[in-house]
Design a protein around this motif. Structure first.
Motif, PDB file in Angstrom:
ATOM      1  N   ARG A 196      -8.789 -26.787 -12.257  1.00 49.17           N
ATOM      2  CA  ARG A 196      -7.572 -27.580 -12.355  1.00 49.17           C
ATOM      3  C   ARG A 196      -7.023 -27.479 -13.783  1.00 49.17           C
ATOM      4  NH1 ARG A 196      -7.888 -33.583 -13.392  1.00 49.17           N
ATOM      5  NH2 ARG A 196      -5.919 -34.093 -14.412  1.00 49.17           N
ATOM      6  N   ASP A 197      -5.719 -27.571 -13.948  1.00 48.61           N
ATOM      7  CA  ASP A 197      -5.081 -27.557 -15.263  1.00 48.61           C
ATOM      8  C   ASP A 197      -5.327 -28.909 -15.935  1.00 48.61           C
ATOM      9  OD1 ASP A 197      -3.513 -27.463 -17.501  1.00 48.61           O
ATOM     10  OD2 ASP A 197      -1.718 -26.712 -16.482  1.00 48.61           O
ATOM     11  N   LEU A 198      -6.193 -28.913 -16.954  1.00 43.98           N
ATOM     12  CA  LEU A 198      -6.587 -30.162 -17.605  1.00 43.98           C
ATOM     13  C   LEU A 198      -5.547 -30.671 -18.591  1.00 43.98           C
ATOM     14  CD1 LEU A 198     -10.340 -29.315 -18.146  1.00 43.98           C
ATOM     15  CD2 LEU A 198      -9.467 -31.200 -16.773  1.00 43.98           C
ATOM     16  N   SER A 199      -4.513 -29.909 -18.848  1.00 44.22           N
ATOM     17  CA  SER A 199      -3.472 -30.362 -19.768  1.00 44.22           C
ATOM     18  C   SER A 199      -2.432 -31.245 -19.085  1.00 44.22           C
ATOM     19  CB  SER A 199      -2.782 -29.163 -20.411  1.00 44.22           C
ATOM     20  OG  SER A 199      -2.023 -28.447 -19.446  1.00 44.22           O
ATOM     21  N   LYS A 200      -2.529 -31.358 -17.743  1.00 39.65           N
ATOM     22  CA  LYS A 200      -1.561 -32.150 -16.991  1.00 39.65           C
ATOM     23  C   LYS A 200      -2.257 -33.296 -16.270  1.00 39.65           C
ATOM     24  CE  LYS A 200       1.486 -28.220 -15.999  1.00 39.65           C
ATOM     25  NZ  LYS A 200       2.123 -27.416 -14.898  1.00 39.65           N
ATOM     26  N   PRO A 201      -1.565 -34.451 -16.129  1.00 42.45           N
ATOM     27  CA  PRO A 201      -2.142 -35.508 -15.308  1.00 42.45           C
ATOM     28  C   PRO A 201      -2.239 -35.064 -13.854  1.00 42.45           C
ATOM     29  CG  PRO A 201       0.029 -36.140 -16.157  1.00 42.45           C
ATOM     30  CD  PRO A 201      -0.278 -34.797 -16.707  1.00 42.45           C
ATOM     31  N   ILE A 202      -3.085 -35.731 -13.111  1.00 43.12           N
ATOM     32  CA  ILE A 202      -3.326 -35.334 -11.731  1.00 43.12           C
ATOM     33  C   ILE A 202      -2.034 -35.362 -10.911  1.00 43.12           C
ATOM     34  CG2 ILE A 202      -3.907 -37.632 -10.841  1.00 43.12           C
ATOM     35  CD1 ILE A 202      -5.953 -34.503 -10.081  1.00 43.12           C
ATOM     36  N   GLY A 203      -1.137 -36.273 -11.259  1.00 41.38           N
ATOM     37  CA  GLY A 203       0.113 -36.376 -10.507  1.00 41.38           C
ATOM     38  C   GLY A 203       1.123 -35.307 -10.830  1.00 41.38           C
ATOM     39  N   ALA A 204       0.886 -34.529 -11.899  1.00 41.83           N
ATOM     40  CA  ALA A 204       1.848 -33.512 -12.310  1.00 41.83           C
ATOM     41  C   ALA A 204       1.391 -32.107 -11.952  1.00 41.83           C
ATOM     42  CB  ALA A 204       2.093 -33.613 -13.815  1.00 41.83           C
ATOM     43  N   LEU A 205       0.290 -31.983 -11.202  1.00 38.70           N
ATOM     44  CA  LEU A 205      -0.208 -30.657 -10.852  1.00 38.70           C
ATOM     45  C   LEU A 205       0.613 -29.991  -9.759  1.00 38.70           C
ATOM     46  CD1 LEU A 205      -4.066 -31.321 -10.959  1.00 38.70           C
ATOM     47  CD2 LEU A 205      -2.629 -30.246 -12.692  1.00 38.70           C
ATOM     48  N   ASN A 206       1.251 -30.812  -8.933  1.00 39.08           N
ATOM     49  CA  ASN A 206       2.129 -30.287  -7.890  1.00 39.08           C
ATOM     50  C   ASN A 206       3.563 -30.314  -8.424  1.00 39.08           C
ATOM     51  OD1 ASN A 206       3.915 -30.069  -5.668  1.00 39.08           O
ATOM     52  ND2 ASN A 206       2.362 -30.865  -4.261  1.00 39.08           N
ATOM     53  N   GLU A 207       4.120 -29.162  -8.694  1.00 35.07           N
ATOM     54  CA  GLU A 207       5.420 -29.083  -9.348  1.00 35.07           C
ATOM     55  C   GLU A 207       6.534 -29.694  -8.488  1.00 35.07           C
ATOM     56  OE1 GLU A 207       7.953 -28.794 -12.232  1.00 35.07           O
ATOM     57  OE2 GLU A 207       5.845 -28.211 -12.461  1.00 35.07           O
ATOM     58  N   GLU A 208       6.462 -29.488  -7.183  1.00 33.35           N
ATOM     59  CA  GLU A 208       7.500 -30.041  -6.300  1.00 33.35           C
ATOM     60  C   GLU A 208       7.466 -31.575  -6.330  1.00 33.35           C
ATOM     61  OE1 GLU A 208       8.752 -30.007  -1.549  1.00 33.35           O
ATOM     62  OE2 GLU A 208       7.216 -28.621  -2.317  1.00 33.35           O
ATOM     63  N   GLN A 243      -6.749 -32.347  -1.472  1.00 29.82           N
ATOM     64  CA  GLN A 243      -5.419 -32.044  -0.941  1.00 29.82           C
ATOM     65  C   GLN A 243      -4.515 -33.266  -0.991  1.00 29.82           C
ATOM     66  OE1 GLN A 243      -5.392 -28.578  -1.118  1.00 29.82           O
ATOM     67  NE2 GLN A 243      -3.960 -28.880   0.569  1.00 29.82           N
ATOM     68  N   ASN A 244      -5.069 -34.426  -0.684  1.00 29.94           N
ATOM     69  CA  ASN A 244      -4.257 -35.637  -0.711  1.00 29.94           C
ATOM     70  C   ASN A 244      -3.834 -35.982  -2.136  1.00 29.94           C
ATOM     71  OD1 ASN A 244      -3.124 -37.593   1.100  1.00 29.94           O
ATOM     72  ND2 ASN A 244      -4.381 -39.128   0.059  1.00 29.94           N
ATOM     73  N   CYS A 245      -4.744 -35.744  -3.107  1.00 34.44           N
ATOM     74  CA  CYS A 245      -4.377 -35.981  -4.509  1.00 34.44           C
ATOM     75  C   CYS A 245      -3.302 -35.010  -4.970  1.00 34.44           C
ATOM     76  CB  CYS A 245      -5.602 -35.864  -5.412  1.00 34.44           C
ATOM     77  SG  CYS A 245      -6.779 -37.218  -5.239  1.00 34.44           S
ATOM     78  N   MET A 246      -3.245 -33.825  -4.363  1.00 34.43           N
ATOM     79  CA  MET A 246      -2.232 -32.843  -4.723  1.00 34.43           C
ATOM     80  C   MET A 246      -0.910 -33.072  -4.007  1.00 34.43           C
ATOM     81  SD  MET A 246      -3.413 -30.839  -7.008  1.00 34.43           S
ATOM     82  CE  MET A 246      -4.124 -32.392  -7.579  1.00 34.43           C
ATOM     83  N   MET A 247      -0.969 -33.528  -2.759  1.00 39.83           N
ATOM     84  CA  MET A 247       0.226 -33.586  -1.923  1.00 39.83           C
ATOM     85  C   MET A 247       0.709 -34.999  -1.637  1.00 39.83           C
ATOM     86  SD  MET A 247       0.402 -30.311  -1.605  1.00 39.83           S
ATOM     87  CE  MET A 247       1.756 -30.160  -0.451  1.00 39.83           C
TER      88      MET A 247
END
Length: 919
Positions: free
Chosen positions: A350-362, A426-430
């Protein structure tokens, strides 16, 4: 270790988890319960012996026989509480000992002692109890008073309950018969609460001259009084509780009667007073956790990523005993479908420079649009990354009773429980409102129980017909133990070590709040931040009650630990001096241009040359130093010393204005030169040992030929005393109290060249007098320390000031760069030793030495410091710990020089000593 493993209260049939979160249990009465809707004869036949528990929002009957359910009567549904009389011929009428409760709802719990969803019986019932040892008058007034409180609005109800609690507390004194020693002196007594997950239990705190006592106001604890001996305490930590500085957490030896206690007091002042009293007790000998230098130890690889994150959680007021502030850990892996976990592939992580809510760009794009249109106070995420609900989501299989407590006696829908790692990720991403991070259990080896359904409870059937069972793991995991082991390996791998500082910036650091948080898409609801609301100032009880519930349920941002970017972990050694991009051909006046430390390629630090600070000197070497020779020639304190490259001669300068040359072979003085009419501050010996440069308080720099025994040139360098001189790569740097460092081109004479005067090449202006300086081996960076406590970092090639840090109160005595060019070390008049991360300026070590450190030498991971006390201290800088102390002088140690296996020390006592490493 989680709270599940240490909480014995949850193992009792009745415990405070059966009440609402925050509800208070007062006392109980031995009774017989007569089931309702039966004839009198049948009710007497089926009567159940047990205890009636009086609580702030309910009355609970706990039968002695476990096959019967515990019955709870929420007071808000109770219609009547009164004495019961069965009439003249009733066999149940027992002389003012019968109590009846009429209620529209009864909650049945733990039938046959099985933890299961509560059964809500929503029909009017009348229940009768006979008191065994007291009369109705002994319990009815309190029950009726609490019943009246339940009819009020929530805020008024809380106020009335608090008044009842306060009244009871004022009538209950600490029972001094529980003191272990009648001669103990009472130091402090206060009211407070014992805190455990979802549970607050009030009582009285007593601190004596030898122990800490907690006496609960009820009998729920396993002992009447909790006692902790001072000598058993190993850690005492101030804690934030519900965003207020009220808590104190005490950890004891594992074999003590009470291994752990978390208390919350009524005011910050009382909490601080208790903490201060504890710290003053001579028997309180806490473990040296080295908290000041944990960042340094983590950077150096001395502690693991896991241990460092647990440490950061602790100092940020997150505790395993507080579900509202449970330790938070990052999602590391994003691959939950492959058959093999490839830790060498960056796409695995996972990209650790972003919060979990910002990993999905859409998803984050939509949130940014909503955020831009939102009125103040703005927030990007409607839920937090760590809440009590999220913690128990992961731990539901081993903590079902906590789940029932938090969710009003119900489990979540089976398909919404923690059934699968892939589905959860998946739920944390979507998901539109799921931004939760992980908890420490995912990285703790040997504790996979939270992933297994051990049959404690029936959690229901999923829509596909399968019961809730063990958590489904990714294909690359052979089982729960293997899954945790691989997650732990991932957390400690090089990729994560290199990027973990980015996540720390988001959760504990400078991107946690303010403008940087907004830039990083890391803004949560304002009430999750400490300082956003002052509960004590809110007069409206309803508003205060609402805010307390929100704080408890909706997550709390950790304390902000870092205001600047967190330093990166060192995962590989830095380049050696041969990789320097600054060569000896940099000449001429230095132009001031924009530069950046991030563009600087680190080089190995050398004080003079490779031999002067030998990298092969070991800890064993420096702990085996023996005095080889000692002499006194100067009439005043020695200010600088140098050992010749052949180790035959010692050169020293002093406040007596003399330069002296001493022969170690002949053990006599060879030369004594009156260089100046004022004190000499420093000296630099050229590599061929034929020329020495001397700085003086008369503002001049002198060039003395050792070969010909005369001053070759005098350089009018500054408008005030020359405090320090450095020569490297044909550049001479002179620092002065006139607030400048001047750079000169100087090529020392050789067999083929004659002496040429130094040429001015540039100037670095400061806001205060410069007292000390240090460069890297390739002369790319210069670090200076001023008389006002500032450290300045300069690019020598551009003359640009890269950074400035105010780190000391008063003069900086010495400053240096670590051998890997990643840290700055300084010491000052304030007796503090500090280490800063070179790139971020983050303070990663602070030590109060109790005495001034005047000078030091940093060799590989070891540090030698010269103290005002007259001793030399040896430090392991990978751990930030002092290893040994060597008494060397009767006065302040003013200067050091180390070559090969020889150490020179000199001091204010006019003495020069030579120490040799024993082979």
């Amino acid at each position: 270790m989680t709270f599940i493993e240490t909480d014995t209260a949850a193992q009792e049939r009745f415990n405070l988890l059966l009440l609402e979160p925050g509800e208070i249990y007062f006392e109980d009465f031995s009774v017989f319960f007569y089931p309702s809707n039966l004839s009198e004869a049948e009710a007497i036949k089926r009567k159940q012996r047990g205890h009636l528990k009086i609580c702030s929002k309910s009355i609970v009957f706990v039968p002695k026989e476990s096959q019967h359910p515990i019955l709870k009567f929420p007071l808000k549904y109770v219609k009547e509480i009164n004495e019961w009389s069965g009439g003249l011929f009733s066999r149940m009428d027992m002389n003012d000992r019968m109590v009846k409760i009429k209620s529209d709802q009864v909650i049945a719990m733990k039938e046959k002692n099985i933890i299961a969803p509560y059964t809500f019986l929503k029909e009017p019932v009348e229940l009768r109890f006979s008191l065994n040892y007291v009369t109705a008058d002994d319990c009815l007034p309190q029950m009726c008073q609490l019943h009246r409180a339940s009819t009020l609005p929530p805020a008024d109800q809380s106020a009335m309950i608090n008044a009842i609690v306060l009244s009871r507390r004022s009538r209950v004194n600490f029972n001094t018969s529980w003191l272990d020693d009648l001669y103990e002196k009472i130091l402090m007594e206060a009211q407070g609460d014992k805190i455990s997950p979802l549970v607050t239990n009030p009582g009285r705190i007593m601190l004596t001259s030898s122990r800490l006592y907690f006496q609960p106001f009820n009998n729920i604890e396993s002992v009447p009084v909790i006692k902790i001996r001072f000598k058993d305490m190993k850690r005492v930590i101030k804690r934030r509780f519900l965003l207020r500085q009220l808590g104190i957490e005490i950890f004891c030896q594992e074999n003590s009667t009470c291994p752990h206690l978390y208390l919350s007091l009524k005011t910050t002042e009382e909490r601080n007073e208790l903490y201060a009293h504890l710290m003053q007790q001579k028997d309180v000998k806490l473990e040296d956790t080295g908290q000041e230098d944990m960042t340094l130890r983590w950077q150096s690889g001395d502690i693991s990523n896991y241990d460092y994150l647990i440490y950061l959680n602790s100092v940020a007021d997150r505790s395993f005993s507080d579900l509202t502030q449970y330790p938070v850990m990052p999602w590391i892996i994003q691959d939950y479908t492959s058959s093999h976990l490839d830790l060498s592939n960056p796409l695995t992580f996972r990209d650790l420079s972003k919060p979990i809510g910002a990993l999905n760009e859409e998803r984050i794009s939509k949130m940014r649009e909503r955020y831009a249109e939102m009125p103040e106070p703005k927030f990007m995420y409607g839920s937090h990354y760590s809440t009590p609900g999220y913690v128990l989501f992961y731990l539901a299989l081993i903590a079902p009773e906590y789940v029932l407590c938090l969710q009003n006696g119900k489990f979540d829908q089976p398909d919404r429980m923690f059934n699968s790692m892939y589905e959860t990720w998946q739920n944390c991403m979507m998901g539109a409102a799921d931004f939760k991070e992980l908890i420490p259990e995912f990285y703790s080896l040997g504790s996979p129980e939270f992933l297994l359904n051990n049959g404690l409870s029936n959690f229901g059937i999923r829509q596909d017909g399968r019961p809730v069972g063990n958590v489904e793991l990714p294909p690359w995991a052979e089982g729960p133990e293997d899954f945790l082991r691989k997650l732990h390996e991932a957390l400690e791998c090089e990729h994560v070590s290199t990027h973990l500082h980015g996540w720390i910036d988001l959760i504990f650091g400078y991107k946690q709040r303010g403008y940087e948080a907004e830039k990083a898409d890391n803004v949560f609801y304002y009430m999750t931040y400490e300082g956003s609301v002052d509960l004590d100032s809110i007069q409206d009880p309803n508003e205060r009650a609402r805010m307390e519930i929100q704080i408890m349920e909706f997550g709390q941002v950790p304390n902000q630990l870092f205001k600047t970017p967190h330093p990166q972990r060192f995962t590989s050694p830095s380049p050696r001096s041969g990789s320097s991009r600054t060569s000896s051909t940099n000449e001429g006046v230095i132009p001031v241009t924009a530069d950046s430390l991030k563009d600087f390629t680190p080089v190995h630090v050398l004080e003079e040359d490779e031999a002067s600070n030998p990298a092969d000197v070991t800890l064993t070497d420096l702990t085996s130093l023996q005095l080889y020779h000692k002499y006194t020639l100067h009439k005043d304190g020695v200010t600088d010393i140098k050992l010749s490259s052949d180790e035959k001669n010692i050169f020293s300068v002093s406040q007596d204005s003399l330069l002296k040359m001493y022969s170690l072979e002949d053990q006599r003085q060879l030369r004594s030169i009156n260089i100046s009419t004022m004190a000499l501050s420093s000296c630099q010996l050229m590599p061929d040992d034929k020329t020495i440069i001397v700085g003086s308080w008369d503002n001049n720099v002198y060039f003395y030929s050792i070969e010909f025994g005369r001053v070759l040139d005098t350089l009018c360098a500054h408008d005030d005393a020359v405090s320090n001189i450095l020569w490297r790569n044909n550049k001479l740097l002179t620092a002065s109290w006139d607030s400048t460092v001047k750079i000169w081109k100087f090529i020392p004479p050789s067999a083929s060249t004659s002496f040429t005067v130094a040429e001015y090449a540039g100037q670095l202006d400061h806001d205060a007098g410069v007292n000390c300086q240090c460069t890297d081996g390739g002369l790319s960076l210069l670090v200076t320390g001023t008389i006002e406590g500032h450290i300045n970092v300069w690019s020598i090639s551009s003359g640009y000031q890269i950074a400035s840090h105010e780190v000391h109160q008063g003069k900086i005595n010495d400053v240096t760069i670590s051998p890997d060019c990643r840290r700055i070390l300084s010491c000052g008049e304030d007796k503090i030793l500090r280490v800063l991360d070179m790139e971020t300026g983050t303070e990663i070590l602070v030590r109060d030495l109790q005495t001034q450190c005047m000078c030091f030498k940093w060799i590989s991971g070891l540090l030698l410091t010269g103290e005002a006390s007259g001793s030399i201290q040896l430090w392991d800088m990978d751990k930030g710990q002092m290893v040994s102390t060597l008494a060397t002088h009767t006065g302040t140690v003013t200067c050091l020089d180390l070559k090969n296996k020889s150490l020179l020390t000199a001091g204010q006592d006019k003495t020069v000593s030579m120490w040799k490493i024993q082979q």
